[in-house]
Design an enzyme around this catalytic site. Structure first.
Site, PDB file in Angstrom:
ATOM      1  N   LYS A 197       0.789  -1.227   0.000  1.00 16.58           N
ATOM      2  CA  LYS A 197       0.000   0.000   0.000  1.00 16.58           C
ATOM      3  C   LYS A 197       0.825   1.283   0.000  1.00 16.58           C
ATOM      4  O   LYS A 197       1.747   1.423   0.791  1.00 16.58           O
ATOM      5  CB  LYS A 197      -0.874   0.014   1.255  1.00 16.58           C
ATOM      6  CG  LYS A 197      -1.988  -0.987   1.248  1.00 16.58           C
ATOM      7  CD  LYS A 197      -2.909  -0.586   2.353  1.00 16.58           C
ATOM      8  CE  LYS A 197      -3.969  -1.586   2.655  1.00 16.58           C
ATOM      9  NZ  LYS A 197      -4.362  -1.426   4.066  1.00 16.58           N
ATOM     10  N   GLY A 376       7.063  -1.841  12.444  1.00 14.24           N
ATOM     11  CA  GLY A 376       6.291  -0.615  12.691  1.00 14.24           C
ATOM     12  C   GLY A 376       7.170   0.504  13.225  1.00 14.24           C
ATOM     13  O   GLY A 376       7.093   1.646  12.766  1.00 14.24           O
TER      14      GLY A 376
HETATM   15  P1  AMP Z   1       3.568  -4.497   3.040  1.00 15.51           P
HETATM   16  O1  AMP Z   1       2.960  -5.224   4.190  1.00 15.51           O
HETATM   17  O2  AMP Z   1       2.943  -3.199   2.738  1.00 15.51           O
HETATM   18  O3  AMP Z   1       5.078  -4.437   3.132  1.00 15.51           O
HETATM   19  O4  AMP Z   1       3.244  -5.383   1.762  1.00 15.51           O
HETATM   20  C1  AMP Z   1       3.728  -6.665   1.576  1.00 15.51           C
HETATM   21  C2  AMP Z   1       2.833  -7.387   0.651  1.00 15.51           C
HETATM   22  O5  AMP Z   1       2.745  -6.699  -0.577  1.00 15.51           O
HETATM   23  C3  AMP Z   1       3.313  -8.776   0.340  1.00 15.51           C
HETATM   24  O6  AMP Z   1       2.426  -9.701   0.887  1.00 15.51           O
HETATM   25  C4  AMP Z   1       3.297  -8.818  -1.188  1.00 15.51           C
HETATM   26  O7  AMP Z   1       2.740 -10.000  -1.704  1.00 15.51           O
HETATM   27  C5  AMP Z   1       2.433  -7.653  -1.558  1.00 15.51           C
HETATM   28  N1  AMP Z   1       2.736  -7.170  -2.893  1.00 15.51           N
HETATM   29  C6  AMP Z   1       3.914  -6.776  -3.374  1.00 15.51           C
HETATM   30  N2  AMP Z   1       3.834  -6.466  -4.669  1.00 15.51           N
HETATM   31  C7  AMP Z   1       2.554  -6.676  -5.047  1.00 15.51           C
HETATM   32  C8  AMP Z   1       1.847  -6.539  -6.266  1.00 15.51           C
HETATM   33  N3  AMP Z   1       2.453  -6.108  -7.377  1.00 15.51           N
HETATM   34  N4  AMP Z   1       0.531  -6.822  -6.263  1.00 15.51           N
HETATM   35  C9  AMP Z   1      -0.085  -7.243  -5.132  1.00 15.51           C
HETATM   36  N5  AMP Z   1       0.547  -7.387  -3.958  1.00 15.51           N
HETATM   37  C10 AMP Z   1       1.850  -7.114  -3.909  1.00 15.51           C
END
Ligand code: AMP
Length: 396
Positions: A197, A376
């Site tokens: 995100k 975090g």
């Molecule tokens: P975060 O918790 O914000 O660090 O996000 C990590 C998650 O982002 C992981 O579970 C990844 O699978 C997901 N992620 C990374 N790239 C993509 C993408 N292109 N589309 C969907 N999910 C993604």
């Protein structure tokens, strides 16, 4: 600089230490990853060596203020005991009479672990009476749980108001790495941000745009930026309500002449879980019905020289859906590039559970300068925030 263990006389003192023992457990309640426990060993061994009586306190999971046996810290006590080759006494609670008796009867070098702090609703409310009760068992408070210092809880913030306090060795190490990178980074300073995100990382990007020379953005968050530039991203994950802020951030990067790298090609699929066919694009556009699941080879080519030329690197968040092996190439390659840059003299800091998992999976953890224990907390430091569990500790 905050006061640390080394600035305090610890001999024969009852020292209460906030540690991060929030470890993953399997169905049989065995610890499946003891990294966080291992990371506290320098502080615990130092306290032992100085002849302190050691009271450890921690939380595990989210018991929401109720006693729930599955969140007991007993497995962590067993693991610590195994790592130290020494008995670790397990307290029945946190502030009950029996627990206090155990704390008061400790000999120098002995260790007592209190039961899960979050069995008490007062903990997360930063209740002063609860903090005072915890403090009453000890003569010194040591904060060593970097993973919790962004929270103002009784055991992370409140207690420091009742006892002489200082940072433990793990917390000191975390602060030194982040402070150096954010305040006096050796140039070229490159940040690599990914993950799901944009909304989670807007403040990080805002802050880092004042500090870095280059910013590499991958993962799903890249698609919100690409779409804000009018590029077709098909079904890729986009936060519609963040398009405007994404455009503003791109403009700010441009004004500040920061080199900003978004993906120029992608691995695409129709499903995120790896069950459908996938292919590589030849450019930045993504067709209807397809979604970007990893950065492509041209993107990797372009960012590899940036990463290899860096002297300071901060990385948070995967470049794609790295949990699916065929979508993990971008993340694994970045992990290897960061390791290579580090071997060539760069200082690298990795934060956030997923990027930490990625460097482990790539087998390069030992080639990274600093792997942060707090996802975090490290993000909040990158946002430029003052963390309550650090702010409350006295200066040297
Ligand atoms: P975060 O918790 O914000 O660090 O996000 C990590 C998650 O982002 C992981 O579970 C990844 O699978 C997901 N992620 C990374 N790239 C993509 C993408 N292109 N589309 C969907 N999910 C993604």
């Amino acid at each position: 600089m905050k006061k640390t263990l080394k600035d305090i006389n610890l001999k024969n003192k009852r020292v209460i230490v906030r540690v991060d023992f929030n470890v993953p457990l399997d169905a049989n309640l065995n610890v499946t990853d003891d990294t966080r426990i291992r990371e506290t060993l320098p502080t615990i061994n130092y306290l032992k060596q100085e002849g302190a009586k050691i009271i450890l306190m921690a939380h595990l999971g989210r018991p929401k203020g109720k006693v729930e046996p599955k969140y007991s810290l007993k497995p962590a006590a067993a693991k610590l005991s195994q790592l130290l080759g020494q008995e670790v006494k397990m307290a029945p609670g946190c502030i009950d009479t029996e627990t206090k008796k155990l704390a008061m009867s400790l000999n120098p070098g002995e260790i007592l672990l209190l039961e899960n702090l979050r069995f008490h609703p007062e903990e997360e409310k930063n209740d002063p009476a609860f903090a005072n009760e915890l403090a009453s068992m000890a003569e010194i408070f040591v904060q060593d749980a970097f993973g919790t210092v962004h929270r103002a809880h009784s055991s992370t913030e409140g207690i420091a108001k009742y006892l002489p306090s200082c940072a433990g060795l793990l917390l000191e190490k975390e602060i030194i790495y982040f402070a150096k990178a954010l305040e006096k980074p050796e140039k070229t300073f490159v940040a690599i941000l990914g993950g799901a995100k944009v909304s989670d990382k807007i403040m990080v990007i805002e802050n880092l745009l004042n500090k870095v020379d280059a910013l590499i953005i991958g993962g799903a968050m890249a698609y919100t930026f690409l779409k804000s530039k009018g590029i077709n991203v098909g079904n890729s994950l986009v936060e519609q309500d963040k398009l405007e802020i994404a455009a503003k951030l791109l403009k700010k990067a441009d004004e500040k002449q920061i080199r900003l790298f978004l993906p120029i090609d992608h691995v695409i699929s129709t499903k995120i879980d790896g069950s459908a066919e996938s292919q590589e694009t030849k450019g930045v556009e993504i067709l209807e019905n397809w979604m970007g699941v990893d950065i492509g080879k041209m993107t990797l080519d372009r960012i590899s020289s940036v990463i290899l030329g860096a002297k300071t690197i901060i990385w948070n968040g995967p470049m794609g859906v790295f949990e699916v092996p065929k979508f993990a190439n971008g993340t694994m390659t970045v992990a290897n590039l960061v390791a290579q840059a580090t071997s060539a003299g760069a200082v690298s800091i990795i934060g956030g559970g997923d990027s930490v998992a990625a460097v482990k999976k790539a087998g390069v953890s030992d080639k990274i300068s600093h792997i942060s224990t707090g996802g975090g907390a490290s993000l909040e430091l990158l946002e430029g925030k003052i963390l309550p569990g650090i702010a409350v500790l006295p200066e040297k």
